[in-house]
Design a protein around this motif. Structure first.
Motif, PDB file in Angstrom:
ATOM      1  N   VAL A   1       0.864  -1.181   0.000  1.00 20.65           N
ATOM      2  CA  VAL A   1       0.000   0.000   0.000  1.00 20.65           C
ATOM      3  C   VAL A   1       0.899   1.229   0.000  1.00 20.65           C
ATOM      4  O   VAL A   1       1.813   1.338   0.831  1.00 20.65           O
ATOM      5  N   ILE A   2       0.666   2.116  -0.954  1.00 21.71           N
ATOM      6  CA  ILE A   2       1.341   3.412  -0.965  1.00 21.71           C
ATOM      7  C   ILE A   2       0.335   4.403  -0.400  1.00 21.71           C
ATOM      8  O   ILE A   2      -0.770   4.557  -0.942  1.00 21.71           O
ATOM      9  N   MET A   3       0.702   5.053   0.715  1.00 18.04           N
ATOM     10  CA  MET A   3      -0.251   5.862   1.473  1.00 18.04           C
ATOM     11  C   MET A   3       0.211   7.310   1.587  1.00 18.04           C
ATOM     12  O   MET A   3       1.257   7.587   2.184  1.00 18.04           O
ATOM     13  N   ASP A   4      -0.590   8.205   1.030  1.00 15.83           N
ATOM     14  CA  ASP A   4      -0.377   9.631   1.276  1.00 15.83           C
ATOM     15  C   ASP A   4      -0.766   9.882   2.729  1.00 15.83           C
ATOM     16  O   ASP A   4      -1.759   9.336   3.205  1.00 15.83           O
ATOM     17  N   ILE A   5      -0.003  10.692   3.435  1.00 16.78           N
ATOM     18  CA  ILE A   5      -0.299  10.950   4.848  1.00 16.78           C
ATOM     19  C   ILE A   5      -1.299  12.094   5.006  1.00 16.78           C
ATOM     20  O   ILE A   5      -2.156  12.071   5.881  1.00 16.78           O
ATOM     21  N   GLN A   6      -1.223  13.095   4.146  1.00 16.31           N
ATOM     22  CA  GLN A   6      -2.103  14.266   4.252  1.00 16.31           C
ATOM     23  C   GLN A   6      -3.269  14.143   3.264  1.00 16.31           C
ATOM     24  O   GLN A   6      -3.264  14.750   2.210  1.00 16.31           O
ATOM     25  N   LEU A   7      -4.250  13.348   3.615  1.00 10.74           N
ATOM     26  CA  LEU A   7      -5.442  13.190   2.793  1.00 10.74           C
ATOM     27  C   LEU A   7      -6.495  14.197   3.240  1.00 10.74           C
ATOM     28  O   LEU A   7      -6.488  14.646   4.381  1.00 10.74           O
TER      29      LEU A   7
ATOM     30  N   ASP B   1      -0.168  -7.592   7.600  1.00 11.61           N
ATOM     31  CA  ASP B   1       1.131  -7.995   7.053  1.00 11.61           C
ATOM     32  C   ASP B   1       1.473  -7.311   5.736  1.00 11.61           C
ATOM     33  O   ASP B   1       2.561  -7.518   5.200  1.00 11.61           O
ATOM     34  N   ILE B   2       0.559  -6.507   5.208  1.00 14.94           N
ATOM     35  CA  ILE B   2       0.813  -5.792   3.955  1.00 14.94           C
ATOM     36  C   ILE B   2       1.710  -4.589   4.269  1.00 14.94           C
ATOM     37  O   ILE B   2       1.351  -3.747   5.091  1.00 14.94           O
ATOM     38  N   PRO B   3       2.886  -4.501   3.639  1.00 14.32           N
ATOM     39  CA  PRO B   3       3.762  -3.359   3.912  1.00 14.32           C
ATOM     40  C   PRO B   3       3.151  -2.055   3.389  1.00 14.32           C
ATOM     41  O   PRO B   3       2.406  -2.052   2.407  1.00 14.32           O
ATOM     42  N   VAL B   4       3.475  -0.959   4.077  1.00 18.39           N
ATOM     43  CA  VAL B   4       2.973   0.365   3.721  1.00 18.39           C
ATOM     44  C   VAL B   4       4.154   1.289   3.447  1.00 18.39           C
ATOM     45  O   VAL B   4       5.079   1.383   4.263  1.00 18.39           O
ATOM     46  N   LEU B   5       4.108   1.952   2.290  1.00 15.72           N
ATOM     47  CA  LEU B   5       5.065   3.001   1.953  1.00 15.72           C
ATOM     48  C   LEU B   5       4.344   4.330   2.124  1.00 15.72           C
ATOM     49  O   LEU B   5       3.424   4.638   1.366  1.00 15.72           O
ATOM     50  N   ALA B   6       4.716   5.088   3.153  1.00  9.88           N
ATOM     51  CA  ALA B   6       4.102   6.389   3.414  1.00  9.88           C
ATOM     52  C   ALA B   6       4.782   7.448   2.563  1.00  9.88           C
ATOM     53  O   ALA B   6       6.016   7.471   2.444  1.00  9.88           O
ATOM     54  N   VAL B   7       3.969   8.322   1.966  1.00 11.37           N
ATOM     55  CA  VAL B   7       4.476   9.405   1.138  1.00 11.37           C
ATOM     56  C   VAL B   7       3.827  10.686   1.629  1.00 11.37           C
ATOM     57  O   VAL B   7       2.604  10.749   1.759  1.00 11.37           O
ATOM     58  N   THR B   8       4.657  11.709   1.917  1.00  8.32           N
ATOM     59  CA  THR B   8       4.088  12.942   2.447  1.00  8.32           C
ATOM     60  C   THR B   8       4.866  14.170   2.000  1.00  8.32           C
ATOM     61  O   THR B   8       6.072  14.110   1.814  1.00  8.32           O
ATOM     62  N   ALA B   9       4.141  15.255   1.832  1.00  6.34           N
ATOM     63  CA  ALA B   9       4.761  16.541   1.504  1.00  6.34           C
ATOM     64  C   ALA B   9       5.211  17.252   2.775  1.00  6.34           C
ATOM     65  O   ALA B   9       6.007  18.181   2.720  1.00  6.34           O
ATOM     66  N   TYR B  10       4.691  16.828   3.907  1.00  3.58           N
ATOM     67  CA  TYR B  10       5.003  17.464   5.179  1.00  3.58           C
ATOM     68  C   TYR B  10       6.062  16.655   5.905  1.00  3.58           C
ATOM     69  O   TYR B  10       5.755  15.810   6.727  1.00  3.58           O
ATOM     70  N   ALA B  11       7.326  16.902   5.550  1.00  5.27           N
ATOM     71  CA  ALA B  11       8.416  16.121   6.105  1.00  5.27           C
ATOM     72  C   ALA B  11       9.147  16.951   7.158  1.00  5.27           C
ATOM     73  O   ALA B  11      10.259  17.407   6.947  1.00  5.27           O
TER      74      ALA B  11
ATOM     75  N   GLY C   1       7.960   1.877   5.106  1.00  6.89           N
ATOM     76  CA  GLY C   1       8.767   2.753   4.261  1.00  6.89           C
ATOM     77  C   GLY C   1       8.264   4.175   4.335  1.00  6.89           C
ATOM     78  O   GLY C   1       7.121   4.428   4.726  1.00  6.89           O
ATOM     79  N   TYR C   2       9.131   5.129   3.956  1.00  7.26           N
ATOM     80  CA  TYR C   2       8.798   6.549   4.060  1.00  7.26           C
ATOM     81  C   TYR C   2       9.521   7.316   2.957  1.00  7.26           C
ATOM     82  O   TYR C   2      10.725   7.134   2.761  1.00  7.26           O
ATOM     83  N   LEU C   3       8.786   8.150   2.236  1.00  5.91           N
ATOM     84  CA  LEU C   3       9.367   9.057   1.244  1.00  5.91           C
ATOM     85  C   LEU C   3       8.719  10.422   1.404  1.00  5.91           C
ATOM     86  O   LEU C   3       7.519  10.520   1.660  1.00  5.91           O
ATOM     87  N   SER C   4       9.523  11.476   1.232  1.00  3.64           N
ATOM     88  CA  SER C   4       8.942  12.813   1.263  1.00  3.64           C
ATOM     89  C   SER C   4       8.774  13.319  -0.169  1.00  3.64           C
ATOM     90  O   SER C   4       9.566  12.985  -1.049  1.00  3.64           O
ATOM     91  N   LYS C   5       7.710  14.080  -0.378  1.00  4.46           N
ATOM     92  CA  LYS C   5       7.445  14.682  -1.681  1.00  4.46           C
ATOM     93  C   LYS C   5       8.243  15.973  -1.791  1.00  4.46           C
ATOM     94  O   LYS C   5       8.480  16.622  -0.773  1.00  4.46           O
ATOM     95  N   PRO C   6       8.637  16.376  -2.985  1.00  4.60           N
ATOM     96  CA  PRO C   6       8.370  15.672  -4.244  1.00  4.60           C
ATOM     97  C   PRO C   6       9.187  14.387  -4.345  1.00  4.60           C
ATOM     98  O   PRO C   6      10.323  14.327  -3.878  1.00  4.60           O
TER      99      PRO C   6
ATOM    100  N   ARG D   1      10.178  -1.610  -4.601  1.00  4.70           N
ATOM    101  CA  ARG D   1      10.749  -2.956  -4.775  1.00  4.70           C
ATOM    102  C   ARG D   1      11.334  -3.482  -3.464  1.00  4.70           C
ATOM    103  O   ARG D   1      11.283  -4.680  -3.190  1.00  4.70           O
ATOM    104  N   GLY D   2      11.875  -2.590  -2.657  1.00  2.00           N
ATOM    105  CA  GLY D   2      12.458  -2.997  -1.394  1.00  2.00           C
ATOM    106  C   GLY D   2      11.432  -3.503  -0.385  1.00  2.00           C
ATOM    107  O   GLY D   2      11.756  -4.282   0.504  1.00  2.00           O
ATOM    108  N   LEU D   3      10.182  -3.054  -0.530  1.00  3.31           N
ATOM    109  CA  LEU D   3       9.135  -3.459   0.405  1.00  3.31           C
ATOM    110  C   LEU D   3       8.341  -4.675  -0.062  1.00  3.31           C
ATOM    111  O   LEU D   3       7.611  -5.277   0.721  1.00  3.31           O
ATOM    112  N   LEU D   4       8.474  -5.017  -1.324  1.00  7.01           N
ATOM    113  CA  LEU D   4       7.731  -6.158  -1.859  1.00  7.01           C
ATOM    114  C   LEU D   4       8.483  -7.457  -1.623  1.00  7.01           C
ATOM    115  O   LEU D   4       9.699  -7.523  -1.788  1.00  7.01           O
TER     116      LEU D   4
END
Length: 134
Positions: A50-56, A76-86, A101-106, A117-120
């Motif tokens: 699941v790729i999840m935006d944090i600020q919905l 057990d499904i891994p979540v990759l969080a993506v947010t503009a508010y880092a 997992g965690y990535l900041s936007k952009p 790929r690292g989370l799958l």
């Protein structure tokens, strides 16, 4: 078997970009624009990630991650969080909620696909067909 990714992102351009890049990478993708639909769609789609935006707009992505991790069928499904508010401490707070997992936007495409790929979990059929990549 094609790996499935649920993309929960309320920004139309970001959602389209994530989905297009993932489809080009060979993944089956289910886009979700409204956070309130995410858990139900996850149960129906049964994603590998699941790729999840944090600020919905309608619900906190943190609350959705907590709901996923609290569900015996989805935890057990891994979540990759993506947010503009880092901000300071955000990554730790997001990971403490259950995101693997965690990535900041952009988000840049290379690091995005590396994180995905690292989370799958590797596809056992693909590994058996190509043992050099096990």
């Amino acid at each position: 078997m094609t790996q499935r990714i649920l993309v929960v992102e309320d920004n139309d351009l970001n959602r389209k970009l994530f989905c297009d890049v993932l489809k080009a990478g060979g993944f089956a993708v289910e886009p979700v624009a409204e956070g309130g639909e995410a858990i139900e769609r996850a149960r129906a789609f049964v994603p590998n990630l699941v790729i999840m935006d944090i600020q919905l707009q309608d619900v906190s992505g943190l609350d959705l991650i907590a709901s996923l991790k609290g569900d015996s069928n989805l935890r057990d499904i891994p979540v990759l969080a993506v947010t503009a508010y880092a901000g300071k401490g955000d990554e730790e707070r997001i990971r403490d909620t259950g995101a693997e997992g965690y990535l900041s936007k952009p988000v840049s495409i290379g690091p995005f696909m590396t994180a995905v790929r690292g989370l799958l979990t590797p596809d056992p059929a693909a590994s058996a067909a190509n043992p050099a990549h096990v």
